[in-house]
Write a protein that holds these residues in place. Structure first.
Motif, PDB file in Angstrom:
ATOM      1  N   UNK C 117       0.866  -1.180   0.000  1.00 48.60           N
ATOM      2  CA  UNK C 117       0.000   0.000   0.000  1.00 48.60           C
ATOM      3  C   UNK C 117       0.899   1.224   0.000  1.00 48.60           C
ATOM      4  N   UNK C 118       0.368   2.357  -0.415  1.00 50.11           N
ATOM      5  CA  UNK C 118       1.198   3.563  -0.468  1.00 50.11           C
ATOM      6  C   UNK C 118       1.691   3.923   0.929  1.00 50.11           C
ATOM      7  N   UNK C 119       2.964   4.245   1.032  1.00 52.72           N
ATOM      8  CA  UNK C 119       3.505   4.672   2.318  1.00 52.72           C
ATOM      9  C   UNK C 119       4.089   3.540   3.139  1.00 52.72           C
ATOM     10  N   UNK C 120       4.062   2.335   2.576  1.00 50.95           N
ATOM     11  CA  UNK C 120       4.567   1.198   3.342  1.00 50.95           C
ATOM     12  C   UNK C 120       6.046   1.371   3.712  1.00 50.95           C
ATOM     13  N   UNK C 121       6.811   1.813   2.728  1.00 51.11           N
ATOM     14  CA  UNK C 121       8.250   1.927   2.977  1.00 51.11           C
ATOM     15  C   UNK C 121       8.546   3.013   3.990  1.00 51.11           C
TER      16      UNK C 121
END
Lengths: 485, 324, 293
Positions: C117-121
């Motif tokens: 999902x966006x922002x996982x990193x």
């Protein structure tokens, strides 16, 4: 097998929980059974004094009080030293003060009244008639003529040398003549160390009382010095005086002679009391409440006696300057039951119901000279001897506390950061041989303390107080006789 | 006509496609939502209980503040300058490093030796021995400190009695009586307390060693010592670094032990930075707490230890990668 | 061959003596908790009380044994020194912290281990970075925060302060575990109509029992032994103290009562040692996992 051990673990924990629960339960049923026709009132007392600990004399007396007053329930909480201070501040900041407080030495009447925490007692009962007049001192337990507190223990208090008579005998010494001067202390200490297996001549709790115990020796030479190294005659700290140096040098001499118990550098006052009570050293210093501690908290110490602190040469003597009054309990301003609280305070200030028993059973001298003089009140030889020494050597020092400016300055001084290396550290440093130039450090410390006091006086003056160094200087005070203005 | 129908057909197809993707992205959005929902508590706590305290500790370091209310008296870098100029800070700093250094060089190799013994198939009751070595690890450090005060007492303490009875020393040692000996005692207890966990680390490492290499070495005539030096040690280097890393971080932050065992004494001989900071924040003998100063000291110390942690961390990552 | 056996026997013997000396402080504590104060001050190294005789161990002589053992020390520690209160506080505190930590880390680890999902990193990086950022004195802002939430004087505040931090190790353990579970399992449950939440609770979480056990035991021991946070947060609240802090203040107030001190220490040790012995396997696995991973 595994499952069984799991079950065992669970049962163990449950068992301990039940045990813990039992205690709570029993106390709650007690509260329930006290119900009577009258409306029950709960008075909370928060004490910093061991006498009010679970099972001790004050605590027992309060149980007795509750029996006589079934409508008043008293909850006593005890905390020691810093714990008391911290808890009290927290309670005060959340407006949950108990009805009666017995503070540590860190809370003075000025703070308590200024912050609106306490109220005068004389509005509620005849406090004034219960004590000799001299015990009420402005700035100590009185403010603007109103009485806020009263003494529980005789204001005439001080420190002593304790010695074990049986250990002296074992070392071939006469227990009737304990060391009177430093040379004798050294000699007899050597004898005990050599002749009694595993026992040392002397012990000193360096960890927290190095300064206090060493100053006792110094004060035999310089009676105007107080327990913190402040000289009332000179009006300044005098920690680098030759007398303090001599006292430290004598301590080092004892150490070099191998007569000081080697655990001393790591001993706190409480460890030390335990060690002494268990006969690991023959001689040591302590204050008067040690008789009570020895009897009630350390399981009844036998074969010991008290004597005056040894002096350097004939003619010297340890005089101890005190204020003629002390303080104990205060009634808080926020109490909702002043009538019942006053009832309890009447009980706690009653000669018959409290002070006589305190002297006989709890071995603490009351603030009433007539009780102290009454031979029949002594159940302990040591206490009797102690009372005699106090009568002979305690003098009244100047009461700077009664001067609002001086009082404020001293108060400000206490809130300012102390010098990093304190007298205690310097003595330990000298003792363990890690501080070769300890005399220089003494001078540094003394200068720092005097500068700090000057700054405190300046701050007090800036607050509008009329105060100078002169208000803390008393040239007429010789330390050997009561101070008269 | 034709074109018209084609257009409408195309429209239909594209509509269909659009619907499909919309449905899919809707699904995806829904599962994103769940992901964020699952993460929400952690993120909230991270921001409040991890990030804010770090930021706050930097912020407060620039104030002269006694901890009551919100700080107002800004003093710039003064606190940092005072920390750097304070000889007591550097004393505590030195002590922290001495403690860490000795802990690492003592624990890391000796725990390997014990692990090797425990790993040997010739040892009976390895699990029993392992449990005993491990027990100190699960004990409360503050209570260990208090018990150890008695173990290290000059008169009647365990250390002196056992060394005397084994004739290792002729006279009792005053373990806590002087700065250097007190530091030695703190190191001994620190070693004892954390030893078991390092043994387990090493055991985990030893169990990853491939057995066939040893078989081959045996056939080639390598003796036990040769096997250890040429096979075991090189294979264990990644573990060596990880264990050193853990031990170092653990030792740098020692607080409970010194607080309860020596309280930094005698004469600041075992004063370590975490204890030094604590004194300023919570135990100002008579004076008021100095929270700003305590924070500044924490940052200075944090920076210094970070350098070492980062170097070790980089090594961990490098060797960690090589392993797989 | 015989010599070898002898050497082996000798080795075992020496090793046994060594390990027993290793746990001697524990044995000493338990034995001291049954002695008088006088005995402790004079020759505290001995394991048995002065009046002890081996014959007392015979069942018929247990009466005598009871007489010389000072069980009174325990009642002093338990009732007068408040260890009953400390014990309950420690249990409450430890369990509350453990439950919060497991819940948090399982949720986080699950999402990070299985989904993109966006922002996982960003999140992953932020979590790992906390291991390396040099913090100032974080307990001060933490203390402010808890007070601002109005929890400064409650067990809840104490628990939050301890559990609220980021537990990188457990998150990584959960992440690694969940990422290894095959996709098919999840798809099968989706075909059965289970949604995101139900899949997690009915399929995934039960599978993660070993990681939960490991987290449980590691955090249990951590919280039980925690000293710094409870010390700071109960400075004004003696009634909230845990065993570690209670013991410390007990020694400050009563250090002449060494026997009750030993009894208090024993009370604090026993539960954690028992828990450790029961869950030893998970504990060792967890620790070994942290160094391998």
């Amino acid at each position: 097998m595994k499952r069984r051990s799991k079950i065992f673990g669970v049962i163990m924990i449950l068992f301990m929980l039940v045990l813990a629960g039992c205690q709570n339960e029993s106390s709650s049923t007690e509260a329930g059974s006290g119900k009577s026709e009258e409306k029950e009132v709960t008075i909370k007392l928060f004490s910093a004094h061991g006498q009010f600990r679970n099972g001790q004399y004050g605590y027992e007396r309060i149980q007795e009080f509750m029996k006589k007053h079934p409508n008043i329930k008293v909850e006593v909480t005890y905390a020691h030293g810093k714990n008391w201070d911290d808890t009290f501040l927290a309670l005060a900041s959340s407006n949950e003060l108990p009805d009666i407080i017995q503070p540590t030495g860190n809370f003075l009447i000025g703070d308590l009244v200024q912050n609106g925490w306490v109220q005068p007692l004389d509005a509620h009962f005849d406090i004034k008639d219960r004590f000799p007049n001299e015990v009420f001192v402005e700035g100590v337990n009185m403010l603007d003529g109103k009485i806020y507190s009263y003494p529980r223990i005789s204001p005439k208090s001080g420190s002593f040398m304790l010695y074990h008579t049986d250990l002296m005998e074992e070392a071939g010494l006469d227990p009737a003549s304990p060391p009177k001067n430093w040379d004798e202390l050294l000699e007899m200490g050597k004898q005990v160390t050599e002749k009694v297996d595993g026992v040392y001549g002397f012990a000193i709790p360096l960890k927290d009382s190095a300064a206090a115990h060493t100053l006792l020796l110094a004060r035999t030479l310089q009676p105007t010095l107080d327990g913190e190294g402040f000289d009332f005659q000179k009006g300044r700290y005098d920690l680098d005086s030759e007398n303090v140096v001599k006292a430290i040098e004598f301590l080092l001499k004892m150490k070099d002679a191998g007569i000081v118990h080697p655990n001393s550098p790591t001993l706190g006052l409480l460890d030390y009391q335990g060690l002494f009570a268990n006969k690991q050293a023959a001689f040591g210093f302590n204050a008067q409440w040690i008789v009570r501690v020895n009897q009630h908290e350390l399981g009844g110490v036998e074969d010991y006696n008290v004597a005056e602190i040894p002096v350097l040469k004939e003619g010297d003597r340890l005089y101890q300057g005190v204020v003629p009054g002390t303080y104990d309990a205060y009634l808080t301003k926020s109490t909702k039951h002043p009538k019942e609280a006053a009832e309890l305070l009447k009980w706690l200030t009653s000669k018959e119901d409290y002070y006589v028993g305190q002297m006989k059973k709890d071995l603490l001298l009351p603030p009433h000279p007539d009780l102290i003089q009454d031979e029949s009140n002594y159940s302990s030889e040591q206490l009797k001897k102690m009372a005699q020494i106090l009568e002979d050597t305690v003098v009244y020092r100047p009461v700077y506390e009664s001067n609002p400016g001086a009082f404020e300055a001293k108060k400000i001084e206490k809130t300012m950061a102390p010098p990093r290396l304190q007298l205690n550290d310097i003595i330990i440093g000298a003792y363990i041989g890690e501080m070769k130039d300890w005399k220089k450090e003494l001078t540094k410390l003394n200068d720092a303390l005097n500068t700090r006091l000057d700054e405190a006086i300046k701050k007090a003056a800036a607050e509008g107080q009329d105060v100078s160094r002169d208000d803390l200087t008393f040239p007429n005070f010789d330390g050997k006789s009561n101070y008269n203005q | 006509m034709i074109s018209k129908s084609t257009i409408s057909e195309q429209k239909l197809v594209s509509n269909e496609l659009e619907r499909k993707t919309r449905k899919k992205s809707g699904l995806k959005r829904k599962h994103y939502m769940w992901c964020y929902l699952f993460l929400a508590p952690q993120i909230i706590l991270y921001l409040t209980f991890t990030l804010w305290p770090i930021i706050g500790s930097y912020y407060f370091a620039f104030f002269n503040w006694n901890g009551i209310g919100w700080p107002t008296e800004i003093v710039g870098w003064e606190n940092f300058v005072e920390v750097l100029k304070d000889s007591y800070f550097w004393n505590a700093f030195k002590n922290s490093f001495v403690y860490t250094f000795f802990l690492v060089i003592i624990v890391v190799p000796t725990s390997l030796i014990v692990a090797l013994i425990l790993n040997s198939p010739k040892l009976y009751g390895a699990a029993f021995f392992r449990t005993l070595f491990f027990l100190p690890v699960v004990l409360t450090m503050s209570i260990v400190g208090i018990i150890m005060q008695n173990m290290f007492a000059f008169e009647g303490g365990f250390m002196n009695e056992i060394l005397l009875s084994m004739n290792i020393i002729d006279d009792p040692i005053n373990w806590l009586g002087g700065p250097n000996l007190a530091m030695t005692s703190v190191v001994i207890v620190g070693v004892w307390k954390g030893f078991g966990i390092k043994v387990i680390y090493w055991l985990a490492g030893l169990q990853t060693l491939p057995k066939d290499i040893y078989e081959a070495a045996k056939i080639d005539g390598a003796n036990l010592i040769q096997q250890f030096v040429y096979i075991t040690v090189p294979l264990l280097i990644p573990f060596l670094i990880v264990i050193t890393f853990f031990q170092t971080v653990w030792a740098f932050n020692v607080f409970d032990l010194v607080k309860t065992f020596t309280n930094g004494g005698p004469l600041f001989g075992t004063d370590m930075v975490p204890l030094y900071i604590y004194r300023y924040a919570f135990e100002m003998d008579g004076g008021l707490p100095r929270m700003g100063f305590a924070s500044a000291a924490g940052i200075v110390y944090g920076m210094a230890t970070m350098v070492i942690t980062l170097i070790l961390g980089a090594l961990v990552r490098k060797y960690g990668k090589n392993r797989y | 061959m015989k010599r070898r056996k002898l050497i082996r026997f000798l080795f075992h013997f020496v090793f046994l003596v060594l390990t027993l000396a290793w746990v001697y402080p524990l044995i000493w504590t338990v034995s001291s908790s049954l002695k008088t104060n006088r005995e402790m001050f004079s020759g505290s190294v001995k394991l048995f009380p002065d009046k002890f005789e081996w014959s007392f161990l015979l069942p018929s002589n247990w009466g005598q044994l009871e007489e010389i053992l000072q069980f009174d020390n325990y009642s002093r520690a338990w009732y007068i020194a408040n260890f009953s209160q400390y014990f309950i506080n420690t249990l409450l505190f430890t369990f509350a912290v453990v439950i919060i930590v497991i819940t948090l880390c399982a949720l986080t680890g699950y999402v990070l281990g299985r989904y993109d999902f966006p922002g996982k990193f960003l999140i992953m990086g932020a979590i790992i970075a906390t291991m390396f950022i040099p913090a100032g004195y974080t307990i001060i802002p933490l203390w402010q925060l808890i007070n601002a939430l109005g929890l400064g004087k409650s067990m809840a505040g104490l628990v939050l302060a301890e559990a609220g931090g980021t537990h990188v190790l457990y998150i990584l353990l959960f992440t690694a575990f969940f990422s290894r579970i095959p996709k098919e399992l999840e798809e099968a449950s989706q075909i059965d109509g289970a949604g995101f939440v139900r899949t997690f609770f009915t399929i995934m979480l039960p599978l993660a029992k070993p990681v939960i056990a490991t987290t449980f035991i590691l955090q249990f021991i951590n919280s039980w032994n925690s000293f710094f946070v409870p010390l700071v947060f109960t400075i004004h609240r003696p009634d909230l103290r845990t065993l570690g802090v209670g013991m410390y203040s007990f020694v400050e107030d009563n250090s002449s009562d060494l026997a009750a001190m030993a009894a208090g220490a024993t009370i604090s040790f026993i539960p954690i040692v028992v828990i450790f012995l029961i869950f030893q396997k998970y504990f060792v696995d967890g620790i070994a996992g942290s160094v391998k991973g």
